[in-house]
Structure formats: C-alpha cells, structure tokens
Design a protein around this motif. Structure first.
Motif, mmCIF file in Angstrom:
data_model
loop_
_atom_site.group_PDB
_atom_site.id
_atom_site.type_symbol
_atom_site.label_atom_id
_atom_site.label_comp_id
_atom_site.label_asym_id
_atom_site.label_seq_id
_atom_site.Cartn_x
_atom_site.Cartn_y
_atom_site.Cartn_z
ATOM 1 N N UNK A 1 0.845 -1.196 0.000
ATOM 2 C CA UNK A 1 0.000 0.000 0.000
ATOM 3 C C UNK A 1 0.882 1.248 0.000
ATOM 4 N N UNK A 2 0.267 2.394 -0.266
ATOM 5 C CA UNK A 2 0.953 3.683 -0.190
ATOM 6 C C UNK A 2 0.576 4.368 1.118
ATOM 7 N N UNK A 3 1.581 4.722 1.909
ATOM 8 C CA UNK A 3 1.358 5.473 3.147
ATOM 9 C C UNK A 3 1.760 6.924 2.912
ATOM 10 N N UNK A 4 0.794 7.827 3.003
ATOM 11 C CA UNK A 4 1.077 9.257 2.915
ATOM 12 C C UNK A 4 0.883 9.825 4.314
ATOM 13 N N UNK A 5 1.953 10.310 4.919
ATOM 14 C CA UNK A 5 1.905 10.813 6.284
ATOM 15 C C UNK A 5 1.553 12.298 6.277
ATOM 16 N N UNK A 6 0.566 12.679 7.065
ATOM 17 C CA UNK A 6 0.116 14.069 7.144
ATOM 18 C C UNK A 6 0.533 14.661 8.485
ATOM 19 N N UNK A 7 1.622 15.437 8.471
ATOM 20 C CA UNK A 7 2.079 16.174 9.634
ATOM 21 C C UNK A 7 1.510 17.592 9.577
ATOM 22 N N UNK A 8 1.726 18.320 10.665
ATOM 23 C CA UNK A 8 1.515 19.765 10.668
ATOM 24 C C UNK A 8 2.870 20.397 11.007
ATOM 25 N N UNK A 9 3.013 21.027 12.125
ATOM 26 C CA UNK A 9 4.320 21.532 12.497
ATOM 27 C C UNK A 9 5.187 20.425 13.090
ATOM 28 N N UNK A 10 6.461 20.747 13.306
ATOM 29 C CA UNK A 10 7.385 19.834 13.979
ATOM 30 C C UNK A 10 7.708 20.448 15.333
ATOM 31 N N UNK A 11 7.046 19.955 16.360
ATOM 32 C CA UNK A 11 7.236 20.489 17.705
ATOM 33 C C UNK A 11 8.314 19.748 18.484
ATOM 34 N N UNK A 12 8.698 18.567 18.010
ATOM 35 C CA UNK A 12 9.719 17.763 18.687
ATOM 36 C C UNK A 12 10.710 17.280 17.632
ATOM 37 N N UNK B 1 -7.885 7.096 -7.544
ATOM 38 C CA UNK B 1 -8.508 8.413 -7.650
ATOM 39 C C UNK B 1 -7.450 9.451 -7.293
ATOM 40 N N UNK B 2 -6.679 9.925 -8.261
ATOM 41 C CA UNK B 2 -5.521 10.781 -7.955
ATOM 42 C C UNK B 2 -5.858 12.069 -7.216
ATOM 43 N N UNK B 3 -7.105 12.549 -7.300
ATOM 44 C CA UNK B 3 -7.483 13.744 -6.564
ATOM 45 C C UNK B 3 -8.169 13.403 -5.244
ATOM 46 N N UNK B 4 -8.055 12.134 -4.829
ATOM 47 C CA UNK B 4 -8.625 11.692 -3.557
ATOM 48 C C UNK B 4 -7.685 10.678 -2.904
ATOM 49 N N UNK B 5 -6.444 11.064 -2.673
ATOM 50 C CA UNK B 5 -5.451 10.157 -2.117
ATOM 51 C C UNK B 5 -5.504 10.192 -0.593
ATOM 52 N N UNK B 6 -5.590 9.037 0.009
ATOM 53 C CA UNK B 6 -5.690 8.929 1.464
ATOM 54 C C UNK B 6 -4.377 9.310 2.136
ATOM 55 N N UNK B 7 -4.505 9.798 3.368
ATOM 56 C CA UNK B 7 -3.329 10.097 4.188
ATOM 57 C C UNK B 7 -3.550 9.615 5.611
ATOM 58 N N UNK B 8 -2.425 9.369 6.295
ATOM 59 C CA UNK B 8 -2.424 8.961 7.691
ATOM 60 C C UNK B 8 -2.064 10.154 8.569
ATOM 61 N N UNK B 9 -2.844 10.393 9.615
ATOM 62 C CA UNK B 9 -2.562 11.476 10.549
ATOM 63 C C UNK B 9 -1.431 11.063 11.488
ATOM 64 N N UNK B 10 -0.417 11.910 11.589
ATOM 65 C CA UNK B 10 0.710 11.617 12.470
ATOM 66 C C UNK B 10 1.256 12.937 12.984
ATOM 67 N N UNK B 11 2.002 12.878 14.077
ATOM 68 C CA UNK B 11 2.542 14.080 14.693
ATOM 69 C C UNK B 11 4.006 13.830 15.028
#
Length: 328
Positions: free
Chosen positions: A49-60, A290-300
């Motif tokens: 599978x393809x894992x796309x990781x969705x971060x926001x800022x880098x606090x650590x 669906x290239x305009x609907x690619x899933x992502x995993x929430x991570x911090x």
C-alpha cells in the motif's frame, strides 16, 4: 446553499488544528497495538500500500528525526513527483512507499523539518495557506482560541466549555465563521501574539531543498461549509499566489477540511491539478485509483515510536475505525 456535510472532528495526535496536547494523546491507549498478534499481518499488507503521512508543524525535532530514521529502515520514501509519475504512467509505486507531507506549513517545516529531511535524503511536500505567507498573522484556529480565552465573545459561540469553540466554528457556514471571528476580535481584551509565517523566499527555499509546495487554499475554511463561489475563490486565489511566488503552478492540493469536496475537485481539474490529498487516516493503493482523492495517515512529530509503527502498518487506523473514532 452547499450541501450539509460534517466537518472533521479534532483528529487524534495533534490534528489539523492547533498544537499537540500531550495530555490528550492516545499513544498510551494504543501503544499496546504494536504487540498485537495481527500486527505482522497488517505490516505485510501495508507493504503493498501507499502510506502518505500528514504532519503539521514539527514540535519535537528529536522525535521527528527518529521517525524519519525509522522510515529509512522500514519503508521507501518517495517524492510528490514520484507519485505523479506513477499516476501518469499507470505504474504502481515501489513496495513500502511512504510520502511525507505537511499541512498549513508553519515555520517549523523550514527550521526543523527541512534540515532533518535533507540529512536523510527524504523528500516531502508542504501544503500552504496562501493568505498567511509573508505575514505575522496566527492561524485562525489559534487566534480564535486565544481571543475566547481573553474575553472574546460571539453571538453564535455561547457554547459553554472552551473545548467546544473550534468544533462550533468549524461546523458553521463559512460566512458565520468569519463573522464570529470578527466578533471575537472586537470583544476580546487582548490581541493574539504575532506568529511569523513563511515568506515567498522561504517557499522557494523549501522547494529547492526537496519539499514540493502545494495548495491548501487561501484561508483554510471548511470547504463543505462554503458556497460554490467561495470554494472556487479559495482554490484559485491560492493557485495564483503560489504560481506568482514559485514561477510555476502547483500540481497538488490538500483539502483543508480533510474530506473530499466534489466542487473543489471540479475546480482542481479545471486548473490542471494532478494530485489531491485527504486526511482520512487510511492507507491507499500504490497506484492511486482516484488521484485527486489520495488517502493520508494522521501523524505528529511527538508520536511515539510504537504508535508510529502501528500507524504505518494500518493497524491503528483500522482499530480506530472499529472503535468508531471520528475521522475526516
């Protein structure tokens, strides 16, 4: 009027609004999943599978670096361009492919994430809120929280506990959200502290350093609460800004509310976008269907190593769906 849709609940592990709150992290509740008998099965399935990781800022930064080291050992980091090439050529990405992405693109993407990524040769992508570029304005959800805690009041936000403020704002039709923010600003005792944002030159530095720049709208509204004209204006306005700053049009978009919006997809197709990313805490196929609907995993960046492994394998997302955890 736009269709009534659900705005995402505050995601686990930091979410798409605000700084992480360690007191509310689920790490301790789900760390045990790493030792679950089914983890090897999920890990084997995730390799295809393809894992796309969705971060926001880098606090650590230290924890973030450890996560990147783990990716180098366990996965095959790929670039946004590689995902685009796979879609264009209809050829699946390599096994264990992982794409690192950042939403909102605060300055920590430049100051903390970029050096860590470059030191390990890992590419990434950052999705930008264009109206904040070159300013010292805080993200609107940070501003709303600060104003409410310093005497700010709005007629539509008399909802009791402060924890209900952001869910209420996100659930409002966009004109009501903007009006409520204005009322909070007028009535609060103090103005929120300035927050230095990325500049156009910083965006170019990120791009030149291997972090592709994508569109995350002008002002980060919940698109499902916007009318058609606002959806179009939010996407096209940011598109024009990024094209001017970067000298080339962006080809990737991240939905600021995390969920797919068909009106937004239609605008993206008109503008020539090739890739669009959700925030649904799922793995996707190595060749996105669906290239305009690619899933992502929430991570911090503060996610524990044990939990990071179960996110990559897809076990934690499956467990949370089974538990009925709200997702975008």
């Amino acid at each position: 009027m736009p269709p009534i849709v659900r705005c995402p609940a505050e995601p686990y592990g930091g979410g798409w609004h605000g700084a992480p709150d360690d007191a509310h992290r689920p790490d301790a509740r789900v760390d045990w999943l790493r030792f679950a008998p089914v983890q090897p099965v999920f890990r084997a399935r995730a390799a295809q599978r393809l894992a796309v990781l969705a971060y926001h800022g880098v606090t650590d930064p230290r924890s973030f670096g450890a996560q990147l080291d783990r990716l180098r050992r366990l996965a095959t980091p790929v670039s946004l361009g590689a995902v685009l090439q796979a879609v264009t050529e209809r050829r699946p990405l390599p096994a264990r492919s992982v794409l690192v992405t950042f939403d909102d693109a605060d300055r920590s993407v430049l100051t903390h994430a970029l050096p860590a990524l470059n030191a390990r040769g890992i590419p990434a992508a950052a999705f930008v809120i264009s109206e904040l570029i070159g300013t010292e304005r805080p993200f609107w959800w940070h501003e709303a929280d600060f104003l409410a805690r310093h005497g700010g009041r709005a007629r539509s936000l008399d909802c009791g506990h402060p924890s209900q403020l952001l869910p209420r704002l996100k659930a409002m039709p966009d004109p009501d959200r903007r009006r409520s923010l204005h009322e909070l600003r007028v009535s609060a005792d103090r103005r929120p502290p300035r927050q230095e944002q990325l500049s156009p030159a910083d965006l170019r530095a990120l791009r030149d350093g291997g972090v592709a720049i994508g569109n995350h709208t002008q002002g980060h509204p919940c698109l499902g609460r916007c009318d058609d004209a606002t959806v179009r204006a939010e996407i096209t306005g940011a598109h024009e800004d990024l094209t001017r700053w970067l000298g080339e049009p962006p080809i990737a978009f991240a939905y600021p509310d995390g969920g797919h919006d068909p009106r937004a997809e239609a605008v993206l197709q008109e503008l020539g976008y090739r890739l669009g990313f959700l925030s649904d805490h799922r793995l996707g196929p190595r060749l996105p269907s669906h290239p305009l609907q690619i899933s992502r995993l929430q991570v911090d960046s503060t996610t524990s190593t044990r939990r990071f492994d179960t996110i990559l394998s897809g076990l934690e997302p499956a467990y949370l769906r089974w538990r009925g955890q709200p997702m975008a």
